[in-house]
Design an enzyme around this catalytic site. Structure first.
Site, PDB file in Angstrom:
ATOM      1  N   ARG A  84      61.187  27.187  31.085  1.00 16.58           N
ATOM      2  CA  ARG A  84      61.661  28.585  31.087  1.00 16.58           C
ATOM      3  C   ARG A  84      60.578  29.500  31.675  1.00 16.58           C
ATOM      4  O   ARG A  84      60.881  30.408  32.453  1.00 16.58           O
ATOM      5  CB  ARG A  84      62.053  29.020  29.662  1.00 16.58           C
ATOM      6  CG  ARG A  84      62.833  30.324  29.607  1.00 16.58           C
ATOM      7  CD  ARG A  84      61.956  31.543  29.617  1.00 16.58           C
ATOM      8  NE  ARG A  84      60.983  31.456  28.564  1.00 16.58           N
ATOM      9  CZ  ARG A  84      59.774  31.989  28.613  1.00 16.58           C
ATOM     10  NH1 ARG A  84      59.370  32.670  29.671  1.00 16.58           N
ATOM     11  NH2 ARG A  84      58.923  31.852  27.607  1.00 16.58           N
ATOM     12  N   THR A 126      47.157  39.430  35.822  1.00 12.69           N
ATOM     13  CA  THR A 126      46.069  39.382  34.835  1.00 12.69           C
ATOM     14  C   THR A 126      44.753  38.919  35.452  1.00 12.69           C
ATOM     15  O   THR A 126      44.731  38.021  36.295  1.00 12.69           O
ATOM     16  CB  THR A 126      46.465  38.420  33.691  1.00 12.69           C
ATOM     17  OG1 THR A 126      47.727  38.827  33.174  1.00 12.69           O
ATOM     18  CG2 THR A 126      45.437  38.396  32.583  1.00 12.69           C
ATOM     19  N   SER A 132      46.223  43.553  29.077  1.00 11.69           N
ATOM     20  CA  SER A 132      47.065  44.717  28.736  1.00 11.69           C
ATOM     21  C   SER A 132      46.653  45.936  29.555  1.00 11.69           C
ATOM     22  O   SER A 132      47.496  46.729  29.970  1.00 11.69           O
ATOM     23  CB  SER A 132      46.910  45.065  27.248  1.00 11.69           C
ATOM     24  OG  SER A 132      47.099  43.937  26.444  1.00 11.69           O
ATOM     25  N   ILE A 157      47.495  32.383  35.177  1.00 16.98           N
ATOM     26  CA  ILE A 157      48.634  32.494  36.087  1.00 16.98           C
ATOM     27  C   ILE A 157      49.504  31.237  35.982  1.00 16.98           C
ATOM     28  O   ILE A 157      49.052  30.126  36.274  1.00 16.98           O
ATOM     29  CB  ILE A 157      48.140  32.704  37.544  1.00 16.98           C
ATOM     30  CG1 ILE A 157      47.188  33.917  37.606  1.00 16.98           C
ATOM     31  CG2 ILE A 157      49.313  32.864  38.508  1.00 16.98           C
ATOM     32  CD1 ILE A 157      47.709  35.199  36.991  1.00 16.98           C
ATOM     33  N   ARG A 268      67.035  15.182   4.577  1.00 23.23           N
ATOM     34  CA  ARG A 268      65.975  15.051   3.572  1.00 23.23           C
ATOM     35  C   ARG A 268      66.486  15.460   2.194  1.00 23.23           C
ATOM     36  O   ARG A 268      67.093  16.523   2.043  1.00 23.23           O
ATOM     37  CB  ARG A 268      64.806  15.961   3.971  1.00 23.23           C
ATOM     38  CG  ARG A 268      63.645  15.963   3.022  1.00 23.23           C
ATOM     39  CD  ARG A 268      62.837  14.701   3.179  1.00 23.23           C
ATOM     40  NE  ARG A 268      61.608  14.769   2.385  1.00 23.23           N
ATOM     41  CZ  ARG A 268      60.793  13.734   2.253  1.00 23.23           C
ATOM     42  NH1 ARG A 268      61.062  12.577   2.848  1.00 23.23           N
ATOM     43  NH2 ARG A 268      59.690  13.848   1.521  1.00 23.23           N
ATOM     44  N   ALA A 340      55.520  17.991   5.396  1.00 20.06           N
ATOM     45  CA  ALA A 340      54.415  17.308   6.094  1.00 20.06           C
ATOM     46  C   ALA A 340      54.867  16.717   7.418  1.00 20.06           C
ATOM     47  O   ALA A 340      54.093  16.666   8.380  1.00 20.06           O
ATOM     48  CB  ALA A 340      53.835  16.211   5.209  1.00 20.06           C
ATOM     49  N   GLU A 363      53.335  39.061  28.996  1.00 18.94           N
ATOM     50  CA  GLU A 363      54.318  40.083  29.402  1.00 18.94           C
ATOM     51  C   GLU A 363      54.417  41.214  28.371  1.00 18.94           C
ATOM     52  O   GLU A 363      55.501  41.638  27.989  1.00 18.94           O
ATOM     53  CB  GLU A 363      55.674  39.437  29.676  1.00 18.94           C
ATOM     54  CG  GLU A 363      55.518  38.327  30.714  1.00 18.94           C
ATOM     55  CD  GLU A 363      56.657  38.230  31.667  1.00 18.94           C
ATOM     56  OE1 GLU A 363      57.332  39.238  31.881  1.00 18.94           O
ATOM     57  OE2 GLU A 363      56.853  37.134  32.193  1.00 18.94           O
ATOM     58  N   GLY A 364      53.252  41.678  27.957  1.00 22.71           N
ATOM     59  CA  GLY A 364      53.181  42.731  26.943  1.00 22.71           C
ATOM     60  C   GLY A 364      53.053  42.096  25.587  1.00 22.71           C
ATOM     61  O   GLY A 364      53.982  41.431  25.110  1.00 22.71           O
ATOM     62  N   ARG A 381      57.068  59.037  25.693  1.00 22.14           N
ATOM     63  CA  ARG A 381      57.313  58.203  26.874  1.00 22.14           C
ATOM     64  C   ARG A 381      58.762  58.369  27.297  1.00 22.14           C
ATOM     65  O   ARG A 381      59.664  58.315  26.449  1.00 22.14           O
ATOM     66  CB  ARG A 381      57.048  56.735  26.485  1.00 22.14           C
ATOM     67  CG  ARG A 381      57.319  55.733  27.576  1.00 22.14           C
ATOM     68  CD  ARG A 381      57.181  54.328  27.026  1.00 22.14           C
ATOM     69  NE  ARG A 381      55.805  53.869  26.995  1.00 22.14           N
ATOM     70  CZ  ARG A 381      55.229  53.139  27.950  1.00 22.14           C
ATOM     71  NH1 ARG A 381      55.918  52.774  29.005  1.00 22.14           N
ATOM     72  NH2 ARG A 381      53.983  52.758  27.833  1.00 22.14           N
TER      73      ARG A 381
HETATM   74  C1  LIG Z   1      50.577  30.800  28.684  1.00 23.97           C
HETATM   75  C2  LIG Z   1      50.308  32.097  29.381  1.00 23.97           C
HETATM   76  C3  LIG Z   1      50.856  32.319  30.637  1.00 23.97           C
HETATM   77  C4  LIG Z   1      50.586  33.513  31.323  1.00 23.97           C
HETATM   78  N1  LIG Z   1      51.111  33.703  32.576  1.00 23.97           N
HETATM   79  C5  LIG Z   1      50.759  34.796  33.301  1.00 23.97           C
HETATM   80  C6  LIG Z   1      51.193  34.942  34.654  1.00 23.97           C
HETATM   81  O1  LIG Z   1      51.939  34.120  35.178  1.00 23.97           O
HETATM   82  N2  LIG Z   1      50.762  36.019  35.354  1.00 23.97           N
HETATM   83  C7  LIG Z   1      49.941  36.969  34.807  1.00 23.97           C
HETATM   84  O2  LIG Z   1      49.591  37.910  35.517  1.00 23.97           O
HETATM   85  N3  LIG Z   1      49.499  36.859  33.520  1.00 23.97           N
HETATM   86  C8  LIG Z   1      49.895  35.789  32.754  1.00 23.97           C
HETATM   87  N4  LIG Z   1      49.447  35.645  31.456  1.00 23.97           N
HETATM   88  C9  LIG Z   1      48.519  36.628  30.920  1.00 23.97           C
HETATM   89  C10 LIG Z   1      49.138  37.589  29.916  1.00 23.97           C
HETATM   90  O3  LIG Z   1      50.074  38.425  30.530  1.00 23.97           O
HETATM   91  C11 LIG Z   1      48.014  38.349  29.217  1.00 23.97           C
HETATM   92  O4  LIG Z   1      47.341  37.404  28.403  1.00 23.97           O
HETATM   93  C12 LIG Z   1      48.521  39.522  28.379  1.00 23.97           C
HETATM   94  O5  LIG Z   1      48.902  40.580  29.228  1.00 23.97           O
HETATM   95  C13 LIG Z   1      47.480  40.057  27.381  1.00 23.97           C
HETATM   96  O6  LIG Z   1      46.274  40.297  28.017  1.00 23.97           O
HETATM   97  P1  LIG Z   1      44.908  39.707  27.403  1.00 23.97           P
HETATM   98  O7  LIG Z   1      45.130  38.261  27.138  1.00 23.97           O
HETATM   99  O8  LIG Z   1      43.815  40.077  28.337  1.00 23.97           O
HETATM  100  O9  LIG Z   1      44.720  40.443  26.019  1.00 23.97           O
HETATM  101  P2  LIG Z   1      44.052  41.896  25.806  1.00 23.97           P
HETATM  102  O10 LIG Z   1      44.747  42.888  26.639  1.00 23.97           O
HETATM  103  O11 LIG Z   1      42.581  41.762  25.925  1.00 23.97           O
HETATM  104  O12 LIG Z   1      44.419  42.148  24.285  1.00 23.97           O
HETATM  105  C14 LIG Z   1      43.668  41.591  23.191  1.00 23.97           C
HETATM  106  C15 LIG Z   1      44.270  42.102  21.886  1.00 23.97           C
HETATM  107  O13 LIG Z   1      44.140  43.527  21.813  1.00 23.97           O
HETATM  108  C16 LIG Z   1      45.419  44.122  21.632  1.00 23.97           C
HETATM  109  N5  LIG Z   1      45.493  45.378  22.389  1.00 23.97           N
HETATM  110  C17 LIG Z   1      45.109  45.600  23.667  1.00 23.97           C
HETATM  111  N6  LIG Z   1      45.347  46.862  24.022  1.00 23.97           N
HETATM  112  C18 LIG Z   1      45.928  47.470  22.953  1.00 23.97           C
HETATM  113  C19 LIG Z   1      46.435  48.771  22.677  1.00 23.97           C
HETATM  114  N7  LIG Z   1      46.438  49.745  23.617  1.00 23.97           N
HETATM  115  N8  LIG Z   1      46.945  49.023  21.456  1.00 23.97           N
HETATM  116  C20 LIG Z   1      46.986  48.047  20.518  1.00 23.97           C
HETATM  117  N9  LIG Z   1      46.533  46.803  20.692  1.00 23.97           N
HETATM  118  C21 LIG Z   1      46.012  46.509  21.896  1.00 23.97           C
HETATM  119  C22 LIG Z   1      46.405  43.100  22.194  1.00 23.97           C
HETATM  120  O14 LIG Z   1      47.717  43.290  21.681  1.00 23.97           O
HETATM  121  C23 LIG Z   1      45.767  41.796  21.746  1.00 23.97           C
HETATM  122  O15 LIG Z   1      46.090  41.546  20.413  1.00 23.97           O
HETATM  123  C24 LIG Z   1      49.754  34.487  30.732  1.00 23.97           C
HETATM  124  C25 LIG Z   1      49.224  34.273  29.435  1.00 23.97           C
HETATM  125  C26 LIG Z   1      49.492  33.098  28.774  1.00 23.97           C
HETATM  126  C27 LIG Z   1      48.920  32.881  27.405  1.00 23.97           C
END
Ligand SMILES: Cc1cc2nc3c(=O)[nH]c(=O)nc-3n(C[C@H](O)[C@H](O)[C@H](O)COP(=O)(O)OP(=O)(O)OC[C@H]3O[C@@H](n4cnc5c(N)ncnc54)[C@H](O)[C@@H]3O)c2cc1C
Length: 396
Positions: A84, A126, A132, A157, A268, A340, A363-364, A381
């Site tokens: 997916r 990213t 984020s 990615i 079970r 278990a 994706e957020g 917003r």
């Molecule tokens: C399996 C997997 C596949 C992915 N695939 C892609 C892809 O194809 N392309 C791509 O571009 N990216 C991809 N990503 C990346 C993903 O989109 C990011 O991990 C995501 O946007 C979060 O960014 P970060 O990991 O840097 O966390 P951060 O932004 O560093 O956040 C860390 C923590 O702080 C919290 N936080 C941050 N800002 C705020 C705020 N303003 N208010 C409250 N809390 C906040 C977050 O919710 C989180 O809990 C993938 C990630 C994974 C795990």
């Protein structure tokens, strides 16, 4: 309002379900254990017309509506999150963005082969220090005659080693902050492009995720998507489509948790009766059902807005947030119901729990969607129609 699926949508669901039961279910535990992405699945999805299900026929797709894409994602994630996710990035984040923002030449060159499944697309937003906080990105694209010179790195990615085309984002003018980011279509074969998979992931181990690098990568100016400085807007619009597919996938994840749990409840016995007869186990099953039905409604509402060509950022964010949270809870409860045995890979539920975590992050994150929803309600917003909307679905 019409809560009925069409005959075509029902047929689509049953054909994807049979495909998943036959081609994914028998092998997925092994692929997951080996950390192996099985590329033949993408070829088979292409043969079934599922790589461009909601892309118009004139651009090589199947011409079905946006809720047909949701059905594909639901049924694929019932098999595994990895496939997916592949459809999410290929169709939701890449192809639909080209459909929405691309020139006719870009559509012919990139969208048509992607919709037919001849080429695979991915999405690079990213960076190591920008998740984020998208505007913290450091990648740059400097105009040099007929080219942009792209330098930088993207991480996490999906399909990093598999995709042929990448929709990527970089600063063309850092002084303009969000308004200085631009979007580009990049090909893997170009000099200066490289990729490397990330090892040791918690979940989606049957998926391919990693880093991509741009080292003096020359991007022809025709590969700028939209206008210079429109990249942030394009990225956010792409996420409206990607999040929709993630939300739909989460519905499939809940279905998978429920199927496994119901079977186990009947199988079970404790204290002389099947565990399904214990009220506290029933509570977990009831919560799964509630999550499934509520998530479905949120997803299909967002899909209907897309079908009508209306802005749906708010509704899609709510669907993504809630469906992924429900799926994560359903997977946790599915392990609990299995006791278990749920803690071993003898049953699929431990994989569901591991897989259910990434969608709450990508994706957020859960927190970003929570903040978005609060801001909508508080009036901080508001969304206006975009200068280029995702085209409404046109029935033949
Ligand atoms: C399996 C997997 C596949 C992915 N695939 C892609 C892809 O194809 N392309 C791509 O571009 N990216 C991809 N990503 C990346 C993903 O989109 C990011 O991990 C995501 O946007 C979060 O960014 P970060 O990991 O840097 O966390 P951060 O932004 O560093 O956040 C860390 C923590 O702080 C919290 N936080 C941050 N800002 C705020 C705020 N303003 N208010 C409250 N809390 C906040 C977050 O919710 C989180 O809990 C993938 C990630 C994974 C795990």
């Amino acid at each position: 309002m019409d809560f009925q699926f069409t005959e075509e949508q029902n047929m689509l669901r049953s054909s994807v379900r049979s495909f998943v039961d036959k081609e994914i279910m028998p092998h997925i535990a092994e692929w997951d254990r080996a950390g192996k992405f099985e590329p033949s699945i993408m070829e088979k999805l292409a043969d079934l017309g599922l790589m461009g299900v909601c892309i118009p026929e004139k651009y090589g797709g199947s011409g079905m509506d946006y809720n047909a894409l949701a059905i594909v994602c639901e049924e694929l994630e019932r098999g595994d999150t990895a496939f997916r996710t592949a459809v999410s990035v290929h169709t939701g984040l890449n192809s639909m963005s080209i459909l929405q923002w691309g020139s006719e030449e870009q559509k012919q060159k990139y969208l048509v082969p992607q919709a037919k499944g001849e080429k695979v697309g991915a999405f690079g937003l990213t960076e190591p220090a920008a998740g984020s906080d998208v505007a913290a990105m450091q990648a740059t694209a400097v105009k040099d005659g007929d080219y942009y010179m792209l330098n930088g790195q993207k991480t996490w990615i999906s399909l990093c080693d598999i995709a042929d085309h990448f929709l990527v984002f970089a600063y063309t003018d850092k002084s303009k902050k969000h308004h200085g980011i631009s979007a580009f279509i990049v090909e893997r074969d170009w000099e200066g492009f490289s990729s490397k998979a990330i090892k040791g992931k918690l979940g989606i181990r049957a998926g391919n995720t990693g880093e991509i690098f741009f080292d003096n990568l020359k991007v022809p100016k025709e590969n700028l998507l939209g206008e210079e400085g429109e990249g942030f807007k394009i990225a956010m619009a792409s996420l409206d489509n990607g999040r929709f597919t993630v939300a739909a996938g989460a519905v499939g994840q809940i279905m998978a948790c429920m199927e496994a749990s119901v079977d186990y409840c009947h199988e079970r016995e404790t204290f002389g009766k099947p565990i399904g007869k214990h009220q506290l186990v029933q509570q977990m099953i009831a919560n799964m059902e509630a999550g499934l039905q509520m998530s479905r409604l949120l997803v299909y509402r967002a899909g209907e807005l897309k079908n009508a060509g209306k802005r749906n950022t708010r509704e899609t964010s709510l669907a993504k947030w809630q469906a992924c949270d429900f799926a994560n809870k359903a997977a946790d409860d599915a392990v609990q119901i299995h006791g278990a045995y749920g803690f071993s890979d003898e049953y699929p539920v431990e994989r569901y729990l591991r897989n259910s975590k990434a969608p709450v992050i990508y994706e957020g994150t859960r927190e970003i969607h929570t903040v978005m929803q609060a801001e909508y309600v508080l009036g901080y917003r508001q969304d206006k129609p975009l200068n280029k909307m995702l085209p409404a679905w046109e029935q033949d």
